[in-house]
Design a protein around this motif. Structure first.
Motif, PDB file in Angstrom:
ATOM      1  N   GLY A 337       1.529  -0.044  -2.133  1.00  0.00           N
ATOM      2  CA  GLY A 337       0.910  -0.459  -0.883  1.00  0.00           C
ATOM      3  C   GLY A 337      -0.502  -0.939  -1.105  1.00  0.00           C
ATOM      4  N   HIS A 340      -3.162   0.978   0.894  1.00  0.00           N
ATOM      5  CA  HIS A 340      -3.286   2.349   0.393  1.00  0.00           C
ATOM      6  C   HIS A 340      -4.025   2.370  -0.943  1.00  0.00           C
ATOM      7  N   CYS A 341      -3.686   1.441  -1.818  1.00  0.00           N
ATOM      8  CA  CYS A 341      -4.310   1.394  -3.137  1.00  0.00           C
ATOM      9  C   CYS A 341      -5.809   1.131  -2.996  1.00  0.00           C
ATOM     10  N   VAL A 344      -7.558   4.334  -1.713  1.00  0.00           N
ATOM     11  CA  VAL A 344      -7.712   5.349  -2.749  1.00  0.00           C
ATOM     12  C   VAL A 344      -8.886   4.999  -3.666  1.00  0.00           C
TER      13      VAL A 344
END
Length: 401
Positions: A337, A340-341, A344
């Motif tokens: 994703g 999402h990556c 993070v």
């Protein structure tokens, strides 16, 4: 109209989480891999640890390399002042090309402004020289190789990544009389895996194909003198053209090819990416020569890199954090994703003062987004422990059971 079209594409990239921000990072040469991050917006700079530097050996910070660059600037100025053909070829350039040829055990070498230009210009020139050539390109080859193959105007066959059976099928299906070139990388930077060079060369011999090997992520790091995977595996003599970079293991900037003297001279004489580009600054050439000398004589640095990469992988495994099965110093952690990556990576930077690059489409296919870690000889056990603790804090949803 064009402005609106570009703005729309940028909005789509932001919505998909793959819009790329450039973090303002100030390299601290005396304390690598420490950097100073400038967050902007009035926030004060903060010292961080970088885990995604392509200066794999820290040679860009090596005192001898820095001194060589400083001496060259003092003697020759900051820029070359012209293309290779227009006052831009100094003894430093010729000496660096001789060093590179000797390093790779080839008769000749040729410098370019970057590894990307080296691949694009060399492949397009060589393929244009022999119309009807069929290129057999590994599916994971770098964009610069794809660009050079496309511009060369040759037929192209894509073989599944490191799949020798598929490559053999495609070679068998090609007309026996057609000129053939197999193009591949030695270390693939997104997965960290390594090509089976001798097996590929066996197929090339069987089907009368030439070989073109990108050693960008291996130069300086593998082999008895650091010349790459081909040297490590004893395959150098079987590779027709070796392409490399000075921007990663060597720690400066620039690219090159090494190979048969006539092939290299033809590229020198015809490649627009060389002919119409200002020559490498003298300081860069001097720094690269100093770096290569240091690398060739320092097997311990390569051993330390391997040990640090193994320590990082072991620590990830103990913490049950997911990683791709890398065979090299490159350690990818899957974080599917794009949004999402990026999130993070942003948390690692803002909350833990750790810089890790998020990799998303088009660099990797959608759904295979990842963080790309690279331990250097200068990452300590304490740094590894801090990274593991941070990853455990931000990746609980993707940890293995």
């Amino acid at each position: 109209m064009l402005r609106a079209h570009c703005a729309g594409h940028l909005d789509t990239m932001r919505a998909e989480g793959r819009y790329r921000d450039f973090a303002a990072l100030e390299k601290l040469a005396d304390r690598f891999p420490a950097y100073r991050w400038h967050p902007g917006g009035g926030a004060p700079p903060r010292e961080i640890t970088v885990w995604s530097s392509n200066d794999y050996l820290g040679m860009g910070c090596d005192p001898a390399v820095r001194q060589a660059a400083a001496d060259a600037i003092a003697a020759h100025g900051a820029g070359a002042g012209g293309t290779r053909n227009i006052s831009g070829t100094a003894p430093l350039h010729a000496g660096l090309e001789a060093d590179l040829a000797a390093w790779h055990g080839k008769p000749a070498a040729l410098l370019f402004g970057s590894g990307y230009i080296a691949n694009s210009a060399a492949l397009s020139a060589l393929l244009s020289a022999l119309p009807g050539t069929i290129v057999f390109s590994d599916a994971m080859n770098h964009a610069s190789m794809i660009d050079g193959i496309r511009r060369g105007g040759s037929g192209k066959r894509i073989w599944r990544h490191n799949d020798l059976k598929h490559l053999e099928v495609l070679l068998r299906e090609a007309p026996p009389e057609a000129p053939k070139l197999i193009a591949l990388e030695s270390v693939y930077s997104m997965d960290g895996d390594v090509a089976p060079l001798h097996a590929v060369c066996d197929l090339a011999d069987r089907h009368g194909a030439m070989t073109y090997l990108d050693e960008v992520h291996a130069v300086g790091l593998y082999g008895a003198t650091g010349a790459g995977i081909a040297e490590r595996d004893g395959a150098t003599a079987r590779i027709d053209i070796i392409q490399g970079t000075l921007a990663k293991g060597v720690g400066v900037v620039g690219g090159y090819i090494a190979g048969d003297a006539a092939l290299v001279d033809y590229v020198r004489s015809t490649a627009g990416g060389l002919i119409f580009t200002t020559s490498m600054p003298p300081a860069t050439a001097a720094a690269a020569r100093a770096s290569i000398r240091r690398i060739r004589d320092n097997a311990g640095l390569r051993e330390r890199l391997g040990e640090r990469a193994a320590a990082l992988k072991a620590a990830l495994d103990v913490a049950r954090l997911p990683r791709l099965p890398s065979e090299s110093h490159i350690v990818p952690i899957p974080v599917p994703g794009a949004g999402h990556c990026r999130m993070v990576a942003r948390r690692l930077l803002e909350e833990f003062s750790l810089y890790v690059t998020p990799i998303n489409y088009p660099t990797v296919p959608r759904g295979t987004e990842r963080l790309r870690l690279c331990a250097t000889p200068f990452h300590t056990d304490a740094m590894i422990a801090a990274l593991i603790a941070a990853l455990c804090a931000v990746l609980p949803m993707v940890r293995e059971p």
